[in-house]
Design an enzyme around this catalytic site. Structure first.
Site, PDB file in Angstrom:
ATOM      1  N   ASP A  73       0.702  -1.235   0.126  1.00  0.00           N
ATOM      2  CA  ASP A  73       0.026   0.003  -0.131  1.00  0.00           C
ATOM      3  C   ASP A  73       0.814   1.317   0.030  1.00  0.00           C
ATOM      4  O   ASP A  73       0.664   2.181   0.875  1.00  0.00           O
ATOM      5  CB  ASP A  73      -0.865  -0.184   1.298  1.00  0.00           C
ATOM      6  CG  ASP A  73      -1.619  -1.275   1.397  1.00  0.00           C
ATOM      7  OD1 ASP A  73      -2.319  -1.679   0.232  1.00  0.00           O
ATOM      8  OD2 ASP A  73      -2.086  -1.469   2.754  1.00  0.00           O
TER       9      ASP A  73
ATOM     10  N   GLU B  22     -11.649   0.408  -3.292  1.00  0.00           N
ATOM     11  CA  GLU B  22     -10.876   0.849  -2.311  1.00  0.00           C
ATOM     12  C   GLU B  22      -9.638   1.521  -2.896  1.00  0.00           C
ATOM     13  O   GLU B  22      -9.548   1.470  -4.147  1.00  0.00           O
ATOM     14  CB  GLU B  22     -10.203  -0.406  -1.244  1.00  0.00           C
ATOM     15  CG  GLU B  22      -9.504  -1.323  -2.049  1.00  0.00           C
ATOM     16  CD  GLU B  22      -9.005  -2.660  -0.920  1.00  0.00           C
ATOM     17  OE1 GLU B  22      -9.511  -2.665   0.115  1.00  0.00           O
ATOM     18  OE2 GLU B  22      -8.411  -3.609  -1.268  1.00  0.00           O
TER      19      GLU B  22
HETATM   20  O1  FUB Z   1      -3.393  -3.316   3.573  1.00  0.00           O
HETATM   21  C1  FUB Z   1      -4.659  -3.648   3.932  1.00  0.00           C
HETATM   22  C2  FUB Z   1      -5.524  -3.550   2.799  1.00  0.00           C
HETATM   23  O2  FUB Z   1      -5.320  -4.259   1.617  1.00  0.00           O
HETATM   24  C3  FUB Z   1      -5.595  -1.961   2.436  1.00  0.00           C
HETATM   25  O3  FUB Z   1      -6.040  -0.818   3.236  1.00  0.00           O
HETATM   26  C4  FUB Z   1      -6.261  -2.213   1.110  1.00  0.00           C
HETATM   27  O4  FUB Z   1      -6.401  -1.055   0.120  1.00  0.00           O
HETATM   28  C5  FUB Z   1      -5.540  -3.349   0.541  1.00  0.00           C
HETATM   29  O5  FUB Z   1      -4.399  -3.100  -0.172  1.00  0.00           O
END
Ligand code: FUB
Length: 321
Positions: free
Chosen positions: A14, A221
């Site tokens: 991320d 997301e």
């Molecule tokens: O790293 C945990 C979660 O996985 C993140 O918040 C999302 O965007 C995905 O990458």
């Protein structure tokens, strides 16, 4: 050109990347194996701290500055430190992070430092009115900062409508408008939202909001915002279809019109990114699981990002051996 992983001795995912003081600073999640079984809520992403990295040059080693913030130092902490981002204003650096509170609800917190690499001191409470995950803080040319956030499934965005928690989380029907990322201008002190979060609406080629069933294009997301040639580029992950896509608008709030894919699916379930200009060139930072082969143990790498003359972005594909 797709480059190799930044580090092979620590799992970092991320990546939110910014230029501070002429260097690249990388604000990643710090993946580790907590032994939690994998599920659709992302319980296996049980991260407990953040390490921050810096690079003097695009080809230089990513230096690990050590623990910048640990979950045990956050007064309201429950569990799971997910994707963070950072911003700078008036001599202070702000680290924004999603974390489940003691009732297992994701909130977004903020921590402060005098240095880009931390250590960061958390505020005693999460940001008022914050929920869900994946904060991205964008500074516009007028000095205003905007936070984009949200993520469905384990990120809990489906539990809210109009910024209010609903009794039972639910996804809209396939023909209804998709759930949107949220955006709010930050208050001058950078510690709270300066307004009620608004929907980040993504329109299709006919000017209609993307539908919830449009799984190849709708938001899931991992928001990111950058500006190129005066236009605002909102980019994000499609989650269960594993793409990084982008949409272009005329202002930080949008609406944004869907334009295409930035990164084809990589190895691993999640895909996540940031886009940064450094020493005159543009780069896409992202992660994959090529090294570990495990969903929750991801490694950050980057690629050159190229724009066509019309402002569209050339799609990147990682060619795995
Ligand atoms: O790293 C945990 C979660 O996985 C993140 O918040 C999302 O965007 C995905 O990458």
């Amino acid at each position: 050109m797709v480059r190799d992983h930044l580090r092979k001795d620590i799992f970092i995912a991320d990546p939110a990347v910014h230029v501070f003081n002429g260097k690249l600073y990388i604000y990643p999640s710090h993946d580790f194996d907590a032994g939690v079984p994998e599920d659709d809520l992302g319980s296996h992403f049980a991260m407990e701290d953040y390490h921050i990295f810096s690079m003097d040059d695009i080809d230089s080693e990513a230096k690990d500055h050590g623990v910048a913030l640990h979950v045990k130092d956050i007064p309201w902490a429950g569990r799971q430190l997910w994707d963070c981002d950072a911003a700078y204003k008036n001599g202070k650096y702000y680290l924004y992070f999603p974390l489940k509170d003691k009732t297992d609800i994701f909130r977004i917190g903020v921590a402060i430092s005098d240095k880009p690499e931390g250590p960061f001191v958390p505020e005693p409470f999460p940001i008022l009115g914050s929920y869900s995950i994946d904060p991205c803080v964008f500074e516009d040319e007028d000095g205003k900062h905007y936070m984009y956030f949200g993520g469905i499934w384990g990120g809990q965005l489906q539990r809210y409508r109009n910024n209010k928690a609903i009794e039972c989380g639910s996804q809209p029907g396939d023909d209804e408008p998709a759930l949107c990322a949220k955006v709010a201008v930050m208050r001058d002190d950078m510690l709270q939202f300066g307004e009620e979060p608004k929907d980040v609406i993504i329109l299709d080629e006919n000017g209609e909001p993307l539908k919830a069933g449009d799984n190849e294009r709708r938001f899931f997301e991992a928001s990111w915002m950058h500006k190129y040639n005066g236009k605002y580029y909102f980019s994000y992950s499609t989650g269960d279809t594993h793409k990084l896509c982008y949409a272009i608008g005329d202002n930080p709030y949008g609406p944004f019109t869907y334009k295409g894919v930035i990164l084809n699916p990589v190895k691993g379930w999640t895909t996540h990114h940031s886009i940064v200009q450094f020493k005159g060139k543009w780069y896409l930072f992202f992660h994959d699981v090529e090294i570990s082969g495990k969903t929750h143990l991801r490694s950050t790498r980057f690629a050159d990002l190229n724009y066509r003359e019309d402002g569209s972005i050339e799609t990147i594909t990682v060619n795995y051996k």
